[in-house]
Design a protein around this motif. Structure first.
Motif, PDB file in Angstrom:
ATOM      1  N   SER A 183       0.786  -1.229   0.000  1.00  0.00           N
ATOM      2  CA  SER A 183       0.000   0.000   0.000  1.00  0.00           C
ATOM      3  C   SER A 183       0.820   1.282   0.000  1.00  0.00           C
ATOM      4  N   ALA A 184       2.159   1.189   0.111  1.00  0.00           N
ATOM      5  CA  ALA A 184       2.972   2.401   0.122  1.00  0.00           C
ATOM      6  C   ALA A 184       2.871   3.127  -1.219  1.00  0.00           C
ATOM      7  N   GLU A 185       2.783   4.433  -1.182  1.00  0.00           N
ATOM      8  CA  GLU A 185       2.705   5.203  -2.416  1.00  0.00           C
ATOM      9  C   GLU A 185       4.065   5.279  -3.090  1.00  0.00           C
ATOM     10  N   ARG A 186       4.068   5.577  -4.381  1.00  0.00           N
ATOM     11  CA  ARG A 186       5.255   5.671  -5.216  1.00  0.00           C
ATOM     12  C   ARG A 186       5.895   4.294  -5.388  1.00  0.00           C
ATOM     13  N   SER A 211      -0.537  -6.613  -6.344  1.00  0.00           N
ATOM     14  CA  SER A 211      -0.979  -5.233  -6.544  1.00  0.00           C
ATOM     15  C   SER A 211      -0.253  -4.281  -5.607  1.00  0.00           C
ATOM     16  N   GLY A 212      -0.067  -3.049  -6.090  1.00  0.00           N
ATOM     17  CA  GLY A 212       0.579  -1.996  -5.311  1.00  0.00           C
ATOM     18  C   GLY A 212       0.582  -0.721  -6.132  1.00  0.00           C
ATOM     19  N   HIS A 213       1.248   0.318  -5.639  1.00  0.00           N
ATOM     20  CA  HIS A 213       1.296   1.579  -6.378  1.00  0.00           C
ATOM     21  C   HIS A 213       2.409   1.569  -7.417  1.00  0.00           C
ATOM     22  N   GLY A 214       3.647   1.305  -6.992  1.00  0.00           N
ATOM     23  CA  GLY A 214       4.767   1.315  -7.922  1.00  0.00           C
ATOM     24  C   GLY A 214       5.762   0.228  -7.604  1.00  0.00           C
ATOM     25  N   ALA A 215       6.553  -0.189  -8.616  1.00  0.00           N
ATOM     26  CA  ALA A 215       7.502  -1.294  -8.495  1.00  0.00           C
ATOM     27  C   ALA A 215       6.756  -2.568  -8.110  1.00  0.00           C
ATOM     28  N   VAL A 216       5.934  -3.019  -9.044  1.00  0.00           N
ATOM     29  CA  VAL A 216       5.085  -4.189  -8.840  1.00  0.00           C
ATOM     30  C   VAL A 216       5.397  -5.201  -9.937  1.00  0.00           C
ATOM     31  N   THR A 239      -1.158  -5.460 -11.003  1.00  0.00           N
ATOM     32  CA  THR A 239      -1.755  -4.132 -11.148  1.00  0.00           C
ATOM     33  C   THR A 239      -0.993  -3.111 -10.311  1.00  0.00           C
ATOM     34  N   GLY A 240      -0.850  -1.891 -10.855  1.00  0.00           N
ATOM     35  CA  GLY A 240      -0.175  -0.808 -10.155  1.00  0.00           C
ATOM     36  C   GLY A 240      -0.266   0.472 -10.956  1.00  0.00           C
ATOM     37  N   GLU A 241       0.274   1.542 -10.391  1.00  0.00           N
ATOM     38  CA  GLU A 241       0.211   2.849 -11.042  1.00  0.00           C
ATOM     39  C   GLU A 241       1.388   3.084 -11.990  1.00  0.00           C
ATOM     40  N   HIS A 242       2.565   2.584 -11.635  1.00  0.00           N
ATOM     41  CA  HIS A 242       3.737   2.772 -12.489  1.00  0.00           C
ATOM     42  C   HIS A 242       4.781   1.709 -12.163  1.00  0.00           C
ATOM     43  N   GLY A 274       8.858  -3.457 -15.787  1.00  0.00           N
ATOM     44  CA  GLY A 274       8.215  -2.151 -15.832  1.00  0.00           C
ATOM     45  C   GLY A 274       9.175  -1.008 -16.058  1.00  0.00           C
ATOM     46  N   SER A 275      10.326  -1.036 -15.388  1.00  0.00           N
ATOM     47  CA  SER A 275      11.344   0.005 -15.514  1.00  0.00           C
ATOM     48  C   SER A 275      12.708  -0.659 -15.486  1.00  0.00           C
ATOM     49  N   GLY A 276      13.441  -0.575 -16.618  1.00  0.00           N
ATOM     50  CA  GLY A 276      14.725  -1.252 -16.723  1.00  0.00           C
ATOM     51  C   GLY A 276      14.708  -2.213 -17.892  1.00  0.00           C
ATOM     52  N   THR A 277      15.838  -2.884 -18.116  1.00  0.00           N
ATOM     53  CA  THR A 277      15.978  -3.768 -19.266  1.00  0.00           C
ATOM     54  C   THR A 277      16.528  -5.115 -18.835  1.00  0.00           C
ATOM     55  N   GLY A 278      15.881  -6.182 -19.294  1.00  0.00           N
ATOM     56  CA  GLY A 278      16.336  -7.520 -18.978  1.00  0.00           C
ATOM     57  C   GLY A 278      15.719  -8.524 -19.929  1.00  0.00           C
ATOM     58  N   ASP A 279      16.013  -9.786 -19.715  1.00  0.00           N
ATOM     59  CA  ASP A 279      15.561 -10.867 -20.580  1.00  0.00           C
ATOM     60  C   ASP A 279      14.303 -11.486 -19.985  1.00  0.00           C
ATOM     61  N   ALA A 280      13.160 -10.956 -20.374  1.00  0.00           N
ATOM     62  CA  ALA A 280      11.866 -11.464 -19.919  1.00  0.00           C
ATOM     63  C   ALA A 280      10.996 -11.728 -21.134  1.00  0.00           C
ATOM     64  N   THR A 281      10.591 -12.963 -21.326  1.00  0.00           N
ATOM     65  CA  THR A 281       9.838 -13.360 -22.503  1.00  0.00           C
ATOM     66  C   THR A 281       8.373 -13.572 -22.146  1.00  0.00           C
ATOM     67  N   GLY A 282       7.496 -12.827 -22.796  1.00  0.00           N
ATOM     68  CA  GLY A 282       6.070 -12.994 -22.590  1.00  0.00           C
ATOM     69  C   GLY A 282       5.509 -14.090 -23.482  1.00  0.00           C
TER      70      GLY A 282
END
Length: 326
Positions: A183-186, A211-216, A239-242, A274-282
């Motif tokens: 539940s922490a913001e940002r 779920s959370g706000h950011g870094a999820v 789910t998250g904001e960013h 979400g933020s950054g670059t790595g080897d993740a295959t969907g």
């Protein structure tokens, strides 16, 4: 090695935190000592070991089950069956537990500086302020060959299905059907497996809702410094904001994510990281289930670490999954 057969015996471990113990029977609300040590105290069970004197011995659950554990200490750090572990906790099953603390809150261990292996938790509710995990709250120890199922994990910051914040190694750990909420913001730092990873996540998986706000992230909320995530997968609704990713929310400061997979139909996001670059295959759900997994998730070790699930088709599981994790 001393055998423990009731709650009185388990509580007596506090008098010998450097000893070697084996659980000789299942423990539940009908077992002698439950009222005195769990039901009647205002805060429920008093965790074994604390910041002053941690558990340094060996606890072998011998596949036995502990049911009905309750820790209700919302102002206390390092809450769980064990408060602080620098020894070994292994081969125990914990079901229908409710654990509440401040920081460092886990079903098995609040702060782990030792080893947690071959354990399983099921139908647990773990809540706190920060560093909340289904198995372990936080620490630089090892967590391996373990599972968490049907859990509800809630906190403000650093919340994970297995470990809230890990500076050590999480290897061959599976989270299944858990709800993980921060539940922490940002930056909430919420992950299906680990909330904040500062160590190594290897050959592990997470399924559920995150779920959370950011870094999820479906697997890790954030992976930092020189940490790594590899040979792992996630199938989680995220789910998250960013900074929301099917595998990781954020990847920073020389961290690496390699040979990882995520269910992009289930996740609800088009980003593996979400933020950054790595080897993740969907992959589609059907590409990660049944025999299709060996072809589509070909970077995983299906000769020893993983095995396919068929009839009906399911996501891969660990080949060494233990029968004691019932």
């Amino acid at each position: 090695m001393r055998e423990l057969t009731d709650w009185h015996d388990l509580a007596a471990v506090r008098e010998g935190l450097d000893g070697e113990y084996t659980l000789g029977a299942d423990l539940d609300a009908e077992t002698p000592g439950y009222d005195e040590h769990v039901a009647e105290p205002a805060g429920g069970w008093e965790p074994l070991g604390d910041i002053e004197t941690g558990f340094t011995g060996a606890f072998d659950g011998a596949g036995h089950e502990i049911t009905g554990l309750t820790v209700d200490r919302p102002e206390t750090d390092r809450a769980g069956l064990f408060g602080v572990n620098t020894g070994t906790v292994s081969d125990v099953v914990v079901t229908d537990a409710g654990i509440t603390g401040a920081g460092g809150v886990g079903t098995l261990v609040g702060e782990n500086r030792g080893t947690v292996s071959g354990v399983s938790v099921r139908s647990v509710r773990v809540a706190g302020g920060f560093c909340v995990g289904g198995l372990v709250g936080f620490g630089d120890g090892a967590v391996r060959d373990s599972t968490a199922r049907d859990g509800a994990l809630t906190g403000r910051l650093c919340v994970g299905g297995a470990v809230g914040e890990s500076d050590g190694t999480v290897r061959r750990v599976a989270v299944r059907d858990c709800r993980v909420t921060g539940s922490a913001e940002r930056l909430s730092l919420v992950g299906g497996l680990v909330g904040r990873n500062n160590g190594a996540v290897v050959s592990s998986s997470a399924r559920g809702r995150v779920s959370g706000h950011g870094a999820v992230g479906g697997l890790v909320g954030g992976t930092h410094f020189h940490s790594e995530v590899r040979s792992s997968w996630a199938a989680a609704a995220v789910t998250g904001e960013h900074a929301v990713g099917g595998v990781a929310g954020t990847l920073v400061a020389d961290a690496t994510v390699v040979t990882t997979y995520w269910d992009d139909e289930l996740a609800g996001t088009t980003a593996g990281i979400g933020s950054g670059t790595g080897d993740a295959t969907g992959l589609r759900t059907d590409e990660m289930r049944g025999r299709a997994a060996t072809a589509r998730m070909d970077a995983l070790d299906f000769d020893g670490t993983w095995t396919t699930v068929t009839d009906p088709d399911g996501y891969p599981r660990h080949a060494s999954a233990r029968a004691s994790h019932r």
